[in-house]
Design an enzyme around this catalytic site. Structure first.
Site, short mmCIF file in Angstrom:
data_model
loop_
_atom_site.label_atom_id
_atom_site.label_comp_id
_atom_site.label_asym_id
_atom_site.label_seq_id
_atom_site.Cartn_x
_atom_site.Cartn_y
_atom_site.Cartn_z
CG ASP A 345 -21.86 -18.23 -45.56
OD1 ASP A 345 -22.34 -18.68 -44.50
OD2 ASP A 345 -22.50 -18.18 -46.63
CG ASP A 347 -25.60 -17.00 -44.69
OD1 ASP A 347 -25.26 -17.06 -45.88
OD2 ASP A 347 -25.31 -17.87 -43.84
CG ASP A 400 -23.91 -15.55 -48.93
OD1 ASP A 400 -22.77 -15.39 -49.40
OD2 ASP A 400 -24.61 -16.54 -49.17
N1 DCT Z 1 -30.06 -20.73 -49.04
C1 DCT Z 1 -31.04 -20.48 -49.96
N2 DCT Z 1 -30.71 -20.34 -51.28
C2 DCT Z 1 -29.44 -20.45 -51.70
C3 DCT Z 1 -28.41 -20.69 -50.76
C4 DCT Z 1 -28.76 -20.83 -49.42
O1 DCT Z 1 -32.21 -20.39 -49.60
N3 DCT Z 1 -29.15 -20.31 -52.99
C5 DCT Z 1 -30.43 -20.88 -47.65
C6 DCT Z 1 -30.29 -22.26 -47.10
C7 DCT Z 1 -29.42 -22.14 -45.90
C8 DCT Z 1 -29.17 -20.66 -45.74
O2 DCT Z 1 -29.60 -20.05 -46.92
C9 DCT Z 1 -27.74 -20.34 -45.45
O3 DCT Z 1 -26.90 -20.95 -46.42
P1 DCT Z 1 -25.44 -21.40 -46.03
O4 DCT Z 1 -24.63 -20.25 -45.57
O5 DCT Z 1 -24.90 -22.18 -47.18
O6 DCT Z 1 -25.71 -22.42 -44.86
P2 DCT Z 1 -25.51 -22.29 -43.29
O7 DCT Z 1 -26.56 -23.10 -42.72
O8 DCT Z 1 -25.43 -20.86 -42.89
O9 DCT Z 1 -24.14 -23.02 -43.09
P3 DCT Z 1 -22.73 -22.41 -42.61
O10 DCT Z 1 -22.85 -22.32 -41.14
O11 DCT Z 1 -21.71 -23.41 -43.04
O12 DCT Z 1 -22.57 -21.08 -43.28
MG MG Z 2 -23.98 -19.54 -43.66
#
Ligand code: DCT
Ligand code: MG
Length: 476
Positions: A345, A347, A400
């Site tokens: 995703d 963020d 996100d």
């Molecule tokens: N996070 C958080 N609370 C949540 C979900 C996520 O604090 N409820 C934090 C932890 C990692 C960060 O946000 C990003 O989450 P992801 O998108 O799930 O992880 P990513 O490391 O960006 O992995 P990807 O590259 O697969 O998106």
């Molecule tokens: Mg991510």
């Protein structure tokens, strides 16, 4: 803090690659500038040499990767004096008597002392050492694992973990085990494997012998057994078993659908469902709005998001946010901020400097996108559009959006940058080692009973008494 998760549909356009690639290695302060070390790779191997070079640099020594004019000390392992001399002749370095030719035991003694130790006679390579018995091979406390034991922290927030993973075959195996335990809701075993994976990701060398993991934290019996099997057999029978397990395979498929977690997977599994297709075909199931979107855009969402796509979406998000809040700060967080070039995703963290907040901002942004042609996040009416469209020239991507008050921005940035394991360990470290409570909003000192303000991530690390770890070193 408000968080909005939605698959946004954006026009697919080709974009240039990322503007800045992250720095993957960092420089250390040189504490001992009067000696310049060169480590001979001959009979040592590249990985071990790299590990020792990194170790030396971290301890403040100047270690050169090339045999330059400035080198003063040459360190060799399992090489006799004559062998080193012979090697030097081939290097066209002129008079080789200007170098101190030393055995690895001198280097290891320096590492242990944390400063250069006198190059006493016992460390010198000499003619009589035709059949050298390297002291480092005889005294276990001087071997590589001994350094690791004293310097590797159990907390990933005290380690540097870049995307350069020397132990992928082990960490992939641990991640399968962790995921299986997550599906079984066995949090303790799940965490055990996640911690082990994270630890091996931080090692600057490939584990090839059991000795390499001696004294490391986060390596329990289960983990050790799998490492041993992989070293000996090339693969782990336990991991293979999991990968072939019916329940694991079904849960893996179900949780790959946006909006589907362990609980829903459990329900579907109990109903006898095994594949995404079977779930899709079952019209009696009640799906949430997110799950509907998950099935509708399944193919798009399981394919990874590229850095180019993230940059394209970033422009859209920034433009839209700025129509409502011109001064807003929009930052990519998550894996892309840690230097990854793919993700599941994208963020974003949004904040508005100054006192003004806009509680409605995320809804306004989404409403605006709904109205725009080519940018759409509605899930109800898109299926009709899909049928009508001749060529699909867009891709659904998970975005996100997180909005935070400006005074909490650094905490939110640290939390949302991840990795998940890095964040977990930061919170565990804060609570166990500092009696503080950390989350994505604030840091609370339980002893002083105060909230600690921070205007940057560096300040948060400082509050916790931790050395700063750059985002690209947080890939724990
Ligand atoms: N996070 C958080 N609370 C949540 C979900 C996520 O604090 N409820 C934090 C932890 C990692 C960060 O946000 C990003 O989450 P992801 O998108 O799930 O992880 P990513 O490391 O960006 O992995 P990807 O590259 O697969 O998106
Ligand atoms: Mg991510």
């Amino acid at each position: 803090m408000d968080r909005f998760k939605a698959p946004a549909v954006i026009s697919q356009r080709k974009r240039q690659k990322g503007l800045h690639s992250p720095k993957l290695s960092c420089s250390y302060e040189i504490k001992f500038s009067n000696l310049v070390i060169f480590i001979l790779q001959r009979k040592m191997g590249r990985t071990r040499r790299m590990f020792l070079m990194e170790l030396g640099r971290r301890k403040g020594f100047r270690v050169e990767s090339e045999l330059s004019d400035s080198v003063t000390h040459i360190v060799a392992e399992n090489n006799s004096y004559l062998e080193v001399l012979d090697w030097l002749k081939g290097q066209a370095v002129g008079d080789s008597s200007r170098f101190e030719l030393l055995d690895i035991s001198w280097f290891t003694a320096c590492m242990e002392a944390g400063r250069p130790v006198d190059s006493e006679i016992k460390y010198h390579l000499m003619v009589r050492q035709e059949q050298p018995q390297s002291p480092s091979l005889n005294t276990p406390e001087l071997e590589m694992p001994a350094f690791i034991a004293t310097k590797v922290s159990q907390y990933s927030c005290q380690r540097k973990t870049t995307l350069n993973n020397y132990n992928k075959k082990f960490t992939d195996a641990f991640e399968v085990m962790a995921e299986n335990y997550e599906f079984k809701e066995n949090e303790i075993f799940c965490l055990e494997f996640l911690r082990a994976a994270s630890l091996l990701k931080s090692l600057p060398f490939s584990v090839t012998r059991m000795k390499d993991i001696q004294g490391l934290p986060c390596v329990g019996d289960q983990v050790r057994d799998i490492i041993e099997e992989i070293i000996e057999e090339g693969e782990s029978s336990r991991v293979k078993e999991v990968l072939n397990d019916e329940r694991y395979k079904a849960f893996k498929q179900f949780t790959s659908v946006f909006g589907v977690g362990v609980k829903t997977s459990e329900k579907w599994y109990r109903m006898g469902l095994r594949t995404v297709e079977e779930v899709k075909a079952d019209k009696t199931l009640k799906l949430s709005k997110m799950q509907k979107a998950g099935f509708l855009y399944y193919e798009d969402l399981v394919s990874c998001v590229s850095k180019a796509e993230a940059d394209a979406v970033s422009l859209i998000v920034k433009n839209t946010v700025c129509t409502f809040l011109p001064d807003a700060l929009v930052t990519i967080t998550g894996g892309f901020r840690r230097g990854k070039n793919i993700g599941h995703d994208i963020d974003f963290l949004i904040t508005n400097p100054g006192p003004r907040e806009d509680d409605e901002l995320l809804h306004k942004v989404i409403d605006l996108w709904k109205k725009q042609p080519g940018v759409d996040n509605s899930t109800c009416n898109t299926s009709e559009k899909l049928e009508m469209a001749e060529v699909k020239d867009w891709k659904a991507i998970r975005v996100d959006l997180v909005i935070t008050p400006f005074e909490q921005y650094s905490y939110a940035l640290l939390g949302w940058t991840g990795s998940r394991q890095f964040g977990r360990d930061l919170r565990r470290y804060a609570s166990h080692e500092r009696k503080m409570i950390l989350d994505n909003h604030a840091l609370y000192d339980r002893r002083k009973r105060i909230f600690l303000k921070a205007g940057s991530e560096e300040e948060i690390f400082a509050h916790l008494g931790l050395d700063y770890v750059e985002p690209w070193e947080r890939n724990a």
